[in-house]
Design a protein around this motif. Structure first.
Motif, PDB file in Angstrom:
ATOM      1  N   MET A   1       0.853  -1.193   0.000  1.00  0.00           N
ATOM      2  CA  MET A   1       0.000   0.000   0.000  1.00  0.00           C
ATOM      3  C   MET A   1       0.884   1.237   0.000  1.00  0.00           C
ATOM      4  O   MET A   1       1.768   1.382   0.838  1.00  0.00           O
ATOM      5  CB  MET A   1      -0.903  -0.010   1.251  1.00  0.00           C
ATOM      6  N   ARG A   2       0.613   2.132  -0.938  1.00  0.00           N
ATOM      7  CA  ARG A   2       1.419   3.349  -1.036  1.00  0.00           C
ATOM      8  C   ARG A   2       0.570   4.443  -1.685  1.00  0.00           C
ATOM      9  O   ARG A   2      -0.072   4.218  -2.714  1.00  0.00           O
ATOM     10  CB  ARG A   2       2.659   3.066  -1.870  1.00  0.00           C
ATOM     11  N   PHE A   3       0.562   5.619  -1.056  1.00  0.00           N
ATOM     12  CA  PHE A   3      -0.178   6.737  -1.644  1.00  0.00           C
ATOM     13  C   PHE A   3       0.471   8.056  -1.247  1.00  0.00           C
ATOM     14  O   PHE A   3       1.274   8.118  -0.303  1.00  0.00           O
ATOM     15  CB  PHE A   3      -1.652   6.721  -1.233  1.00  0.00           C
ATOM     16  N   VAL A  86       2.392  14.547   1.416  1.00  0.00           N
ATOM     17  CA  VAL A  86       2.629  13.517   2.430  1.00  0.00           C
ATOM     18  C   VAL A  86       2.654  12.162   1.714  1.00  0.00           C
ATOM     19  O   VAL A  86       1.734  11.832   0.967  1.00  0.00           O
ATOM     20  CB  VAL A  86       1.522  13.525   3.502  1.00  0.00           C
ATOM     21  N   HIS A  87       3.707  11.398   1.940  1.00  0.00           N
ATOM     22  CA  HIS A  87       3.845  10.083   1.324  1.00  0.00           C
ATOM     23  C   HIS A  87       3.639   9.015   2.397  1.00  0.00           C
ATOM     24  O   HIS A  87       4.255   9.073   3.464  1.00  0.00           O
ATOM     25  CB  HIS A  87       5.228   9.926   0.679  1.00  0.00           C
ATOM     26  N   PHE A  88       2.772   8.056   2.108  1.00  0.00           N
ATOM     27  CA  PHE A  88       2.413   7.005   3.060  1.00  0.00           C
ATOM     28  C   PHE A  88       2.731   5.662   2.418  1.00  0.00           C
ATOM     29  O   PHE A  88       2.307   5.391   1.291  1.00  0.00           O
ATOM     30  CB  PHE A  88       0.922   7.099   3.387  1.00  0.00           C
ATOM     31  N   LEU A  90       3.066   1.347   3.408  1.00  0.00           N
ATOM     32  CA  LEU A  90       2.909   0.266   4.371  1.00  0.00           C
ATOM     33  C   LEU A  90       4.024  -0.740   4.162  1.00  0.00           C
ATOM     34  O   LEU A  90       4.195  -1.292   3.080  1.00  0.00           O
ATOM     35  CB  LEU A  90       1.544  -0.399   4.189  1.00  0.00           C
ATOM     36  N   GLU A  91       4.809  -0.954   5.230  1.00  0.00           N
ATOM     37  CA  GLU A  91       5.905  -1.915   5.172  1.00  0.00           C
ATOM     38  C   GLU A  91       5.743  -2.886   6.338  1.00  0.00           C
ATOM     39  O   GLU A  91       6.013  -2.546   7.496  1.00  0.00           O
ATOM     40  CB  GLU A  91       7.262  -1.202   5.253  1.00  0.00           C
ATOM     41  N   GLY A  92       5.274  -4.092   6.013  1.00  0.00           N
ATOM     42  CA  GLY A  92       5.016  -5.069   7.072  1.00  0.00           C
ATOM     43  C   GLY A  92       3.905  -4.587   7.980  1.00  0.00           C
ATOM     44  O   GLY A  92       2.804  -4.276   7.525  1.00  0.00           O
ATOM     45  N   GLU A  93       4.200  -4.488   9.279  1.00  0.00           N
ATOM     46  CA  GLU A  93       3.208  -4.031  10.243  1.00  0.00           C
ATOM     47  C   GLU A  93       3.416  -2.578  10.633  1.00  0.00           C
ATOM     48  O   GLU A  93       2.866  -2.106  11.634  1.00  0.00           O
ATOM     49  CB  GLU A  93       3.255  -4.915  11.490  1.00  0.00           C
ATOM     50  N   SER A  94       4.197  -1.842   9.854  1.00  0.00           N
ATOM     51  CA  SER A  94       4.467  -0.433  10.140  1.00  0.00           C
ATOM     52  C   SER A  94       4.069   0.442   8.958  1.00  0.00           C
ATOM     53  O   SER A  94       4.141   0.016   7.797  1.00  0.00           O
ATOM     54  CB  SER A  94       5.944  -0.216  10.457  1.00  0.00           C
ATOM     55  N   ALA A  95       3.653   1.654   9.274  1.00  0.00           N
ATOM     56  CA  ALA A  95       3.362   2.658   8.251  1.00  0.00           C
ATOM     57  C   ALA A  95       4.489   3.685   8.278  1.00  0.00           C
ATOM     58  O   ALA A  95       4.858   4.182   9.350  1.00  0.00           O
ATOM     59  CB  ALA A  95       2.028   3.328   8.522  1.00  0.00           C
ATOM     60  N   ILE A  96       5.035   3.989   7.108  1.00  0.00           N
ATOM     61  CA  ILE A  96       6.094   4.980   6.992  1.00  0.00           C
ATOM     62  C   ILE A  96       5.474   6.256   6.415  1.00  0.00           C
ATOM     63  O   ILE A  96       4.923   6.246   5.310  1.00  0.00           O
ATOM     64  CB  ILE A  96       7.236   4.498   6.077  1.00  0.00           C
ATOM     65  N   ILE A  97       5.551   7.344   7.163  1.00  0.00           N
ATOM     66  CA  ILE A  97       4.983   8.627   6.733  1.00  0.00           C
ATOM     67  C   ILE A  97       6.125   9.609   6.541  1.00  0.00           C
ATOM     68  O   ILE A  97       6.895   9.861   7.485  1.00  0.00           O
ATOM     69  CB  ILE A  97       3.994   9.174   7.785  1.00  0.00           C
ATOM     70  N   THR A  98       6.258  10.162   5.341  1.00  0.00           N
ATOM     71  CA  THR A  98       7.326  11.123   5.074  1.00  0.00           C
ATOM     72  C   THR A  98       6.734  12.382   4.455  1.00  0.00           C
ATOM     73  O   THR A  98       5.749  12.329   3.708  1.00  0.00           O
ATOM     74  CB  THR A  98       8.386  10.544   4.128  1.00  0.00           C
ATOM     75  N   CYS A  99       7.357  13.504   4.779  1.00  0.00           N
ATOM     76  CA  CYS A  99       6.950  14.805   4.229  1.00  0.00           C
ATOM     77  C   CYS A  99       8.139  15.735   4.338  1.00  0.00           C
ATOM     78  O   CYS A  99       8.626  15.999   5.450  1.00  0.00           O
ATOM     79  CB  CYS A  99       5.747  15.355   4.985  1.00  0.00           C
ATOM     80  N   ASP A 100       8.638  16.207   3.193  1.00  0.00           N
ATOM     81  CA  ASP A 100       9.883  16.988   3.176  1.00  0.00           C
ATOM     82  C   ASP A 100      10.964  16.198   3.903  1.00  0.00           C
ATOM     83  O   ASP A 100      11.219  15.049   3.577  1.00  0.00           O
ATOM     84  CB  ASP A 100       9.665  18.372   3.792  1.00  0.00           C
ATOM     85  N   ALA A 101      11.578  16.788   4.928  1.00  0.00           N
ATOM     86  CA  ALA A 101      12.683  16.118   5.614  1.00  0.00           C
ATOM     87  C   ALA A 101      12.222  15.278   6.799  1.00  0.00           C
ATOM     88  O   ALA A 101      13.036  14.609   7.447  1.00  0.00           O
ATOM     89  CB  ALA A 101      13.699  17.159   6.089  1.00  0.00           C
ATOM     90  N   ALA A 102      10.914  15.314   7.101  1.00  0.00           N
ATOM     91  CA  ALA A 102      10.395  14.588   8.268  1.00  0.00           C
ATOM     92  C   ALA A 102       9.994  13.163   7.882  1.00  0.00           C
ATOM     93  O   ALA A 102       9.485  12.921   6.791  1.00  0.00           O
ATOM     94  CB  ALA A 102       9.198  15.324   8.855  1.00  0.00           C
ATOM     95  N   SER A 103      10.219  12.231   8.791  1.00  0.00           N
ATOM     96  CA  SER A 103       9.851  10.841   8.547  1.00  0.00           C
ATOM     97  C   SER A 103       9.411  10.188   9.850  1.00  0.00           C
ATOM     98  O   SER A 103      10.048  10.385  10.903  1.00  0.00           O
ATOM     99  CB  SER A 103      11.038  10.073   7.952  1.00  0.00           C
ATOM    100  N   PHE A 104       8.327   9.420   9.788  1.00  0.00           N
ATOM    101  CA  PHE A 104       7.810   8.711  10.954  1.00  0.00           C
ATOM    102  C   PHE A 104       7.543   7.261  10.578  1.00  0.00           C
ATOM    103  O   PHE A 104       7.172   6.963   9.438  1.00  0.00           O
ATOM    104  CB  PHE A 104       6.477   9.330  11.436  1.00  0.00           C
ATOM    105  N   SER A 105       7.696   6.384  11.556  1.00  0.00           N
ATOM    106  CA  SER A 105       7.306   4.983  11.403  1.00  0.00           C
ATOM    107  C   SER A 105       6.418   4.636  12.586  1.00  0.00           C
ATOM    108  O   SER A 105       6.823   4.799  13.751  1.00  0.00           O
ATOM    109  CB  SER A 105       8.541   4.076  11.394  1.00  0.00           C
ATOM    110  N   ILE A 106       5.191   4.195  12.293  1.00  0.00           N
ATOM    111  CA  ILE A 106       4.254   3.863  13.379  1.00  0.00           C
ATOM    112  C   ILE A 106       3.672   2.471  13.153  1.00  0.00           C
ATOM    113  O   ILE A 106       3.480   2.033  12.017  1.00  0.00           O
ATOM    114  CB  ILE A 106       3.120   4.900  13.510  1.00  0.00           C
ATOM    115  N   LYS A 107       3.409   1.766  14.236  1.00  0.00           N
ATOM    116  CA  LYS A 107       2.805   0.434  14.170  1.00  0.00           C
ATOM    117  C   LYS A 107       1.346   0.545  13.722  1.00  0.00           C
ATOM    118  O   LYS A 107       0.629   1.471  14.127  1.00  0.00           O
ATOM    119  CB  LYS A 107       2.875  -0.262  15.528  1.00  0.00           C
ATOM    120  N   THR A 108       0.897  -0.387  12.924  1.00  0.00           N
ATOM    121  CA  THR A 108      -0.474  -0.371  12.434  1.00  0.00           C
ATOM    122  C   THR A 108      -1.294  -1.460  13.107  1.00  0.00           C
ATOM    123  O   THR A 108      -0.760  -2.306  13.824  1.00  0.00           O
ATOM    124  CB  THR A 108      -0.503  -0.586  10.912  1.00  0.00           C
TER     125      THR A 108
END
Length: 366
Positions: A1-3, A86-88, A90-108
């Motif tokens: 999943m990627r959007f 914002v780029h989203f 899904l990698e395994g059980e984590s969601a990777i959210i990136t925007c400009d220089a910021a990046s987050f990984s959260i459990k789904t």
């Protein structure tokens, strides 16, 4: 999943659906936001098993898929991001959210565990211009009871008779009625009691000249506005017969400047203790209303408000917060107060053509 989606559009979508997440459920998935990426759009859903919200927004879908993300955390992350793409992913059980220089990984959370969005068969529906609905809700919803033991009083009675839309709310101490002509509403004898907080959520949505559709199912309310669908349970039971409280005549009728009256009541309330009322001493001979208050061991306050008065002179007292609530719902410069006697309800009315009535039970004057 990627959007990918613009931050402001995603934040707006999240602000709508976030109201439907559960904060007290033992099911962790109900605290999440269900995201379905498919066919160049995102469909976001939340539910607490009583209220369900669905919102659809356009997005660039690279890989379709479904996922549930922690609702409040995801919303806070998106709110903190700059107004950019914002780029989203899904990698395994984590969601990777990136925007400009910021990046987050959260459990789904598992999308398979999320309840399906309700599909209901509606049997009646009405269309109301959003601005008209919002205005009427704001006038009456503040009066609904917060006492869950009398569930029917936590709702607003909405009826449509021919072309007249009416909203009624009461908490047993006051009663608010708003009316408006809605020629294009289209429904026969529509009647339902709808949760006051639910209506306030709808009234707080983004303003537009478009219509809101309210549809009735057997035990649910379905509200559609733009790309948002909200489903909530109907409040069952018989709404009180409020018409018997409305007197056909009055012995005293007073017209006052609303802003002057609001200021006078606020100043009088400065000396008031919890149980102390504001007194209205109406003198029809001198065409004035004295607004006063007194508190033992504190002091007293009086202020004269000029008026146009008809009928008998009379004294009546009210809970000052109830009076201010009613006056806040009146958006005309002039306000009318109709009284029969000191221990019968007083009625505040707006100037025409705004159809609004606010009845307040009196407080005994010591």
């Amino acid at each position: 999943m990627r959007f990918s989606i613009n931050q402001s559009e995603l934040q707006n979508a999240l602000s709508v659906v976030l109201k439907g997440i559960s904060t007290r459920s033992t099911l962790p998935v109900l605290s999440g936001i269900y995201i379905d990426a498919n066919n160049d759009s995102l469909t976001l859903q939340t539910t607490d098993l009583s209220l369900s919200i669905q919102y659809t927004v356009a997005a660039l879908i690279d890989t379709p898929g479904r996922v549930v993300v922690p609702g409040k955390l995801f919303s806070e992350i998106v709110k903190s991001l700059p107004d950019a793409a914002v780029h989203f992913a899904l990698e395994g059980e984590s969601a990777i959210i990136t925007c400009d220089a910021a990046s987050f990984s959260i459990k789904t959370l598992d999308a398979e565990e999320f309840p399906g969005f309700p599909h209901v068969d509606v049997h009646q529906k009405i269309r109301i211009p959003f601005l008209k609905l919002s205005s009427m809700v704001k006038k009456v919803a503040r009066v609904v009871s917060k006492d869950e033991s009398r569930a029917i009083l936590t709702g607003v009675l909405i009826t449509l008779e021919e072309t007249t839309l009416k909203m009624v709310a009461t908490d047993s101490y006051r009663l608010a009625i708003a009316e408006s002509e809605v020629p294009e509403a289209a429904a026969d004898n529509f009647e339902a009691v709808i949760s006051g907080p639910f209506l306030q959520e709808i009234a707080a949505m983004v303003k537009s000249d478009d219509d809101v559709t309210i549809a009735l199912a057997e035990n649910q309310i379905v509200v559609t506005y733009h790309d948002t669908m909200l489903i909530n349970r109907r409040i069952e039971g018989s709404f009180p017969n409020y018409r018997q409280l409305l007197p056909k005549t009055c012995t005293t009728r007073v017209a006052m400047d609303k802003n002057h009256l609001v200021s006078a009541v606020k100043r009088a309330s400065l000396l008031i203790q919890t149980s102390s009322p504001v007194r209205f001493s109406i003198d029809t001979e001198v065409q004035a209303v004295q607004v006063s208050s007194a508190a033992h061991d504190i002091g007293s306050a009086q202020e004269v408000v000029s008026c146009e008065a008809e009928g008998e002179s009379v004294e009546i007292a009210f809970n000052y917060t109830y009076v201010l609530d009613g006056l806040a719902a009146i958006d005309t410069d002039q306000v009318f107060l109709e009284v029969n006697e000191g221990m019968k309800p007083g009625i505040f009315k707006s100037d025409n053509p705004d159809n609004f009535l606010y009845l307040v039970m009196p407080v005994r004057i010591s």
